[in-house]
Design a protein around this motif. Structure first.
Motif, PDB file in Angstrom:
ATOM      1  N   SER A 176       0.856  -1.191   0.000  1.00 59.49           N
ATOM      2  CA  SER A 176       0.000   0.000   0.000  1.00 59.49           C
ATOM      3  C   SER A 176       0.891   1.239   0.000  1.00 59.49           C
ATOM      4  O   SER A 176       2.109   1.152   0.112  1.00 59.49           O
ATOM      5  CB  SER A 176      -0.929  -0.015   1.214  1.00 59.49           C
ATOM      6  N   ASP A 207      -1.797  -5.916  -0.525  1.00 62.55           N
ATOM      7  CA  ASP A 207      -2.553  -4.783   0.020  1.00 62.55           C
ATOM      8  C   ASP A 207      -3.856  -5.370   0.568  1.00 62.55           C
ATOM      9  O   ASP A 207      -3.847  -5.911   1.652  1.00 62.55           O
ATOM     10  CB  ASP A 207      -2.764  -3.661  -0.995  1.00 62.55           C
ATOM     11  N   ILE A 208      -4.940  -5.319  -0.202  1.00 63.36           N
ATOM     12  CA  ILE A 208      -6.164  -5.983   0.264  1.00 63.36           C
ATOM     13  C   ILE A 208      -6.169  -7.458  -0.151  1.00 63.36           C
ATOM     14  O   ILE A 208      -7.056  -8.211   0.246  1.00 63.36           O
ATOM     15  CB  ILE A 208      -7.427  -5.270  -0.273  1.00 63.36           C
ATOM     16  N   GLY A 236      -6.481  -0.157   0.817  1.00 66.03           N
ATOM     17  CA  GLY A 236      -6.252  -0.555   2.194  1.00 66.03           C
ATOM     18  C   GLY A 236      -5.277  -1.711   2.319  1.00 66.03           C
ATOM     19  O   GLY A 236      -4.587  -2.083   1.366  1.00 66.03           O
ATOM     20  N   THR A 237      -5.223  -2.300   3.531  1.00 68.38           N
ATOM     21  CA  THR A 237      -4.309  -3.391   3.824  1.00 68.38           C
ATOM     22  C   THR A 237      -5.069  -4.494   4.540  1.00 68.38           C
ATOM     23  O   THR A 237      -5.748  -4.243   5.531  1.00 68.38           O
ATOM     24  CB  THR A 237      -3.152  -2.911   4.729  1.00 68.38           C
ATOM     25  N   ASN A 238      -4.947  -5.724   4.042  1.00 67.61           N
ATOM     26  CA  ASN A 238      -5.627  -6.873   4.644  1.00 67.61           C
ATOM     27  C   ASN A 238      -4.612  -8.001   4.820  1.00 67.61           C
ATOM     28  O   ASN A 238      -4.367  -8.783   3.907  1.00 67.61           O
ATOM     29  CB  ASN A 238      -6.798  -7.325   3.774  1.00 67.61           C
ATOM     30  N   GLU A 291      -0.781  -0.903  10.036  1.00 69.80           N
ATOM     31  CA  GLU A 291      -2.138  -0.350  10.067  1.00 69.80           C
ATOM     32  C   GLU A 291      -3.158  -1.392   9.616  1.00 69.80           C
ATOM     33  O   GLU A 291      -3.810  -1.258   8.582  1.00 69.80           O
ATOM     34  CB  GLU A 291      -2.216   0.903   9.186  1.00 69.80           C
ATOM     35  N   PHE A 292      -3.268  -2.471  10.387  1.00 70.98           N
ATOM     36  CA  PHE A 292      -4.272  -3.489  10.100  1.00 70.98           C
ATOM     37  C   PHE A 292      -4.497  -4.321  11.363  1.00 70.98           C
ATOM     38  O   PHE A 292      -3.710  -4.290  12.306  1.00 70.98           O
ATOM     39  CB  PHE A 292      -3.846  -4.398   8.938  1.00 70.98           C
TER      40      PHE A 292
END
Length: 406
Positions: free
Chosen positions: A280, A313-314, A343-345, A371-372
């Motif tokens: 990301s 990322d996602i 976002g980030t997953n 940040e997840f």
């Protein structure tokens, strides 16, 4: 105002520090203070002494003088002149002032902040090196954007009732950091200064509930600087390779006593590492290149290794997975990663790995800002390498955490 009057004022200020901010008092009572003519600011420091321009002090009230004294002492306790290194002095001075004023905004009994001081709450909870990078990029952006000033930029430099100013607007008269001349400071003086600073930081650390804004800067200073390569190699050896007892390498601790006991020898194992790479926008291409370079260099210390890089990322970007090993080393063409604004997953990484032949003894290294959240179960030993200080403690319960500051 006469010199003696200022002496009386400074005596009152130091007593104030003694009762309200003892960690500042340690410095105020220990450092050399000279009354002289300064080129820019009323208070200036080179990191081990304070130069005070009495003529310039006449522009400030006694409460503002107290604030500026505390401001300058924080420059010293946080070693701002020494941490500048090769950075642009103008932007570095500006970054240091923003960090200190953000810290002092939470202090009580610290005087009054002059209206020309910079406060940027958007840059709170960042160490000075991080603030510098933000300001440096703003400066580059401003220089590329032409020399015209529109109405919006004019509003940004207008102070509100708190005296807030946009960070990238800075008056040169506020430059209070002097050039550091190490050759003029003996090793004995440096050791003495370090002792004073450590004492002050220790006092502040014990009062963390009162100085929460200082915690990031304190942690940046008092933790040892460990090379990421050394830390990774130590982690790989201690975590992945069991020690075997062998009489061919006797335990030297007992040899002098005539006891021949077995020593430890690291087993010769195959190093198999997965790297989950946050692609990301929060992880830069430069960080990606440097990190892979470090990993490749660390791996070279092992006889046989295999590394698989999983950009995500996602979801995991399978079409951009990078693999290298002891027979096919990392190539320049591998230093490419498509950036994402999404976002980030991290759960997607764990789901992907569960469909592969990953084993519990493998290592998963995660390069990210953290940040997840994680809801999937972990699949193997995991090392989180975080580039955002506020998330350093977030994953300590499920893996090892290191800070990424290349």
């Amino acid at each position: 105002m006469a010199n003696t009057s200022f002496d009386d004022i400074f005596q009152k200020v130091r007593i104030n520090f003694l009762f309200n901010h003892p960690f500042l008092s340690v410095l105020a009572l220990s450092l050399d203070t000279n009354f002289t003519e300064n080129e820019n600011s009323a208070f200036e420091t080179n990191g081990y002494k304070i130069d005070i321009d009495l003529e310039k002090l006449k522009n400030y009230s006694e409460d503002e003088l107290t604030y500026l004294y505390a401001h300058t002492l924080l420059h010293i306790v946080l070693k701002h002149p020494y941490r500048q290194k090769t950075r642009d002095p103008y932007i570095w001075n500006q970054a240091c002032d923003i960090v200190i004023n953000n810290i002092l905004s939470s202090f009580k009994n610290i005087g009054q902040m002059p209206s020309d001081e910079l406060v940027d709450e958007d840059l709170k909870d960042k160490c000075v090196e991080e603030v510098y990078e933000v300001l440096y990029k703003e400066e580059e952006k401003d220089n590329d954007g032409g020399d015209g000033e529109d109405e919006e930029s004019e509003v940004k430099v207008t102070p509100d009732e708190r005296g807030d100013l946009k960070a990238h607007q800075y008056d040169e008269s506020k430059l209070d950091l002097q050039e550091v001349e190490d050759e003029n400071t003996s090793s004995g003086e440096r050791e003495k200064l370090d002792g004073i600073i450590i004492q002050a930081l220790s006092i502040a650390k014990k009062s963390a509930n009162h100085y929460s804004g200082l915690s990031i800067e304190i942690d940046t200073l008092i933790k040892p600087e460990i090379n990421l390569q050394d830390a990774l190699k130590e982690f790989l050896i201690s975590s992945l390779f069991e020690k075997q007892s062998t009489y061919s390498r006797p335990n030297r601790r007992f040899v002098h006593s005539g006891l021949y006991l077995p020593g430890n020898q690291k087993s010769d194992e195959f190093l198999d590492v997965y790297i989950a790479l946050d692609s990301s926008s929060s992880v830069t291409l430069d960080e990606y290149k440097k990190f892979l370079g470090v990993v490749a260099d660390v791996c070279e210390g092992f006889y046989e290794y295999s590394v698989k890089v999983l950009p995500f990322d996602i979801k995991v970007k399978e079409e951009h997975i990078v693999e290298f090993n002891s027979f096919s080393t990392l190539k320049e063409k591998d230093f490419f990663i498509p950036k994402s604004d999404g976002g980030t997953n991290f759960d997607e990484v764990l789901r992907y790995l569960k469909q592969t032949d990953v084993r519990a003894e493998n290592l998963l290294m995660v390069l990210t800002d953290g940040e997840f959240e994680i809801s999937e179960s972990m699949v193997c030993k995991t090392l989180f390498i975080i580039n955002d200080k506020k998330n350093l403690t977030k994953f300590e319960s499920i893996g090892r955490v290191m800070e990424f500051t290349l």
